[in-house]
Scaffold this motif. Structure first.
Motif, PDB file in Angstrom:
ATOM      1  N   LEU A 195      -3.725 -35.990 -15.225  1.00 33.43           N
ATOM      2  CA  LEU A 195      -2.846 -34.828 -15.142  1.00 33.43           C
ATOM      3  C   LEU A 195      -1.994 -34.754 -16.398  1.00 33.43           C
ATOM      4  CD1 LEU A 195      -1.682 -35.140 -11.430  1.00 33.43           C
ATOM      5  CD2 LEU A 195      -3.425 -33.641 -12.366  1.00 33.43           C
ATOM      6  N   SER A 196      -1.945 -33.571 -16.995  1.00 25.89           N
ATOM      7  CA  SER A 196      -1.182 -33.370 -18.222  1.00 25.89           C
ATOM      8  C   SER A 196       0.007 -32.463 -17.951  1.00 25.89           C
ATOM      9  CB  SER A 196      -2.074 -32.730 -19.284  1.00 25.89           C
ATOM     10  OG  SER A 196      -1.314 -32.379 -20.408  1.00 25.89           O
ATOM     11  N   ASP A 197       1.140 -32.800 -18.549  1.00 22.89           N
ATOM     12  CA  ASP A 197       2.330 -31.959 -18.444  1.00 22.89           C
ATOM     13  C   ASP A 197       2.446 -30.987 -19.615  1.00 22.89           C
ATOM     14  OD1 ASP A 197       3.203 -33.037 -16.041  1.00 22.89           O
ATOM     15  OD2 ASP A 197       4.266 -34.671 -17.047  1.00 22.89           O
ATOM     16  N   VAL A 198       1.458 -30.972 -20.506  1.00 24.58           N
ATOM     17  CA  VAL A 198       1.476 -30.100 -21.672  1.00 24.58           C
ATOM     18  C   VAL A 198       1.268 -28.660 -21.211  1.00 24.58           C
ATOM     19  CG1 VAL A 198       0.358 -29.561 -23.872  1.00 24.58           C
ATOM     20  CG2 VAL A 198       0.597 -31.942 -23.135  1.00 24.58           C
ATOM     21  N   THR A 199       2.198 -27.778 -21.534  1.00 23.46           N
ATOM     22  CA  THR A 199       2.140 -26.380 -21.114  1.00 23.46           C
ATOM     23  C   THR A 199       0.864 -25.703 -21.581  1.00 23.46           C
ATOM     24  OG1 THR A 199       4.540 -26.274 -21.171  1.00 23.46           O
ATOM     25  CG2 THR A 199       3.363 -24.178 -21.156  1.00 23.46           C
ATOM     26  N   ALA A 200       0.378 -26.042 -22.761  1.00 26.82           N
ATOM     27  CA  ALA A 200      -0.822 -25.414 -23.306  1.00 26.82           C
ATOM     28  C   ALA A 200      -2.060 -25.725 -22.476  1.00 26.82           C
ATOM     29  CB  ALA A 200      -1.033 -25.852 -24.752  1.00 26.82           C
ATOM     30  N   GLU A 201      -2.009 -26.747 -21.637  1.00 26.96           N
ATOM     31  CA  GLU A 201      -3.160 -27.123 -20.822  1.00 26.96           C
ATOM     32  C   GLU A 201      -3.073 -26.584 -19.407  1.00 26.96           C
ATOM     33  OE1 GLU A 201      -3.516 -31.355 -21.195  1.00 26.96           O
ATOM     34  OE2 GLU A 201      -4.150 -31.212 -23.275  1.00 26.96           O
ATOM     35  N   GLU A 202      -2.095 -25.718 -19.136  1.00 32.09           N
ATOM     36  CA  GLU A 202      -1.917 -25.184 -17.789  1.00 32.09           C
ATOM     37  C   GLU A 202      -3.152 -24.432 -17.308  1.00 32.09           C
ATOM     38  OE1 GLU A 202       0.965 -22.160 -15.292  1.00 32.09           O
ATOM     39  OE2 GLU A 202       1.474 -22.678 -17.350  1.00 32.09           O
ATOM     40  N   SER A 239      -6.894 -20.315 -27.848  1.00 30.97           N
ATOM     41  CA  SER A 239      -6.853 -21.408 -26.886  1.00 30.97           C
ATOM     42  C   SER A 239      -6.855 -20.818 -25.484  1.00 30.97           C
ATOM     43  CB  SER A 239      -5.568 -22.224 -27.081  1.00 30.97           C
ATOM     44  OG  SER A 239      -4.444 -21.417 -26.745  1.00 30.97           O
ATOM     45  N   ALA A 240      -6.990 -21.657 -24.479  1.00 28.96           N
ATOM     46  CA  ALA A 240      -6.981 -21.187 -23.090  1.00 28.96           C
ATOM     47  C   ALA A 240      -5.687 -20.453 -22.776  1.00 28.96           C
ATOM     48  CB  ALA A 240      -7.182 -22.355 -22.128  1.00 28.96           C
ATOM     49  N   GLN A 241      -4.561 -21.017 -23.144  1.00 29.08           N
ATOM     50  CA  GLN A 241      -3.264 -20.414 -22.848  1.00 29.08           C
ATOM     51  C   GLN A 241      -3.130 -19.042 -23.502  1.00 29.08           C
ATOM     52  OE1 GLN A 241      -1.304 -21.850 -20.744  1.00 29.08           O
ATOM     53  NE2 GLN A 241       0.609 -20.761 -20.935  1.00 29.08           N
ATOM     54  N   ARG A 242      -3.527 -18.935 -24.767  1.00 28.82           N
ATOM     55  CA  ARG A 242      -3.401 -17.659 -25.479  1.00 28.82           C
ATOM     56  C   ARG A 242      -4.409 -16.628 -24.979  1.00 28.82           C
ATOM     57  NH1 ARG A 242      -2.958 -17.926 -31.549  1.00 28.82           N
ATOM     58  NH2 ARG A 242      -2.057 -15.890 -31.170  1.00 28.82           N
ATOM     59  N   ALA A 243      -5.622 -17.053 -24.655  1.00 30.97           N
ATOM     60  CA  ALA A 243      -6.617 -16.114 -24.115  1.00 30.97           C
ATOM     61  C   ALA A 243      -6.153 -15.584 -22.769  1.00 30.97           C
ATOM     62  CB  ALA A 243      -7.979 -16.799 -23.977  1.00 30.97           C
ATOM     63  N   PHE A 244      -5.591 -16.453 -21.945  1.00 35.08           N
ATOM     64  CA  PHE A 244      -5.097 -16.040 -20.633  1.00 35.08           C
ATOM     65  C   PHE A 244      -3.963 -15.043 -20.795  1.00 35.08           C
ATOM     66  CE2 PHE A 244      -5.160 -16.734 -16.146  1.00 35.08           C
ATOM     67  CZ  PHE A 244      -3.894 -16.403 -15.735  1.00 35.08           C
ATOM     68  N   ALA A 245      -3.018 -15.335 -21.679  1.00 38.47           N
ATOM     69  CA  ALA A 245      -1.881 -14.432 -21.901  1.00 38.47           C
ATOM     70  C   ALA A 245      -2.353 -13.082 -22.425  1.00 38.47           C
ATOM     71  CB  ALA A 245      -0.889 -15.069 -22.868  1.00 38.47           C
ATOM     72  N   ARG A 246      -3.339 -13.084 -23.289  1.00 35.75           N
ATOM     73  CA  ARG A 246      -3.835 -11.834 -23.867  1.00 35.75           C
ATOM     74  C   ARG A 246      -4.510 -10.964 -22.800  1.00 35.75           C
ATOM     75  NH1 ARG A 246      -6.994 -11.057 -29.435  1.00 35.75           N
ATOM     76  NH2 ARG A 246      -5.336  -9.647 -29.931  1.00 35.75           N
TER      77      ARG A 246
END
Length: 146
Positions: free
Chosen positions: A74-81, A123-130
């Protein structure tokens, strides 16, 4: 076990993602075996996965897959949410965007498509936000037509 809802980049990826996965529920122990079976049928090489703790708060530390046990980190890194990394002993690593199980089908399809684009630079985070912001549809249509 139902097939994983999965979209992978064809051949080699030029971006940070190898595709996207849309699990049916938030129980990693139920969803992960189907994902692993889709990526790695019969090889048993997926040894560890890393997922965002915020997205999978009840994830177990190990998950049983046919023929072997997979370690869950489990990662606490926001970018890996909105991401999952699957370490494959002999193959390397898969980086997938994770579409939340309750995501509306239209947005989920756009996320699956955007993440599988071999030229996707996000990245996953940026693609999701877009895509959540409504930008994924326009950029996909501009590149591939309506």
């Amino acid at each position: 076990m139902p097939l994983a809802r999965l979209s992978l980049t064809p051949e080699a990826s030029h971006g940070p993602l190898d595709g996207a996965w849309w699990p049916r529920c938030d129980a990693l122990e139920l969803e992960l075996p189907a994902l692993v079976g889709s990526l790695d049928p019969g090889r048993n090489t997926v040894t560890r996965v890393t997922v965002g703790a915020a997205a999978w708060p009840d994830a177990p530390l190990t998950v049983s897959a046919p023929g072997h046990v997979i370690e869950v980190v489990l990662s606490d890194v926001t970018a890996e949410e909105h991401a999952i990394s699957l370490d494959c002993g002999t193959v390397g690593r898969w980086e997938l965007l994770v579409v939340p199980p309750d995501e509306p089908a239209g947005r989920a399809e756009r996320l699956l498509s955007a993440a599988a684009d071999p030229w996707n630079p996000l990245s996953a985070q940026r693609a999701f936000a877009r895509v959540e912001g409504g930008l994924g549809r326009e950029s996909t249509e501009a590149r591939h037509g309506p």
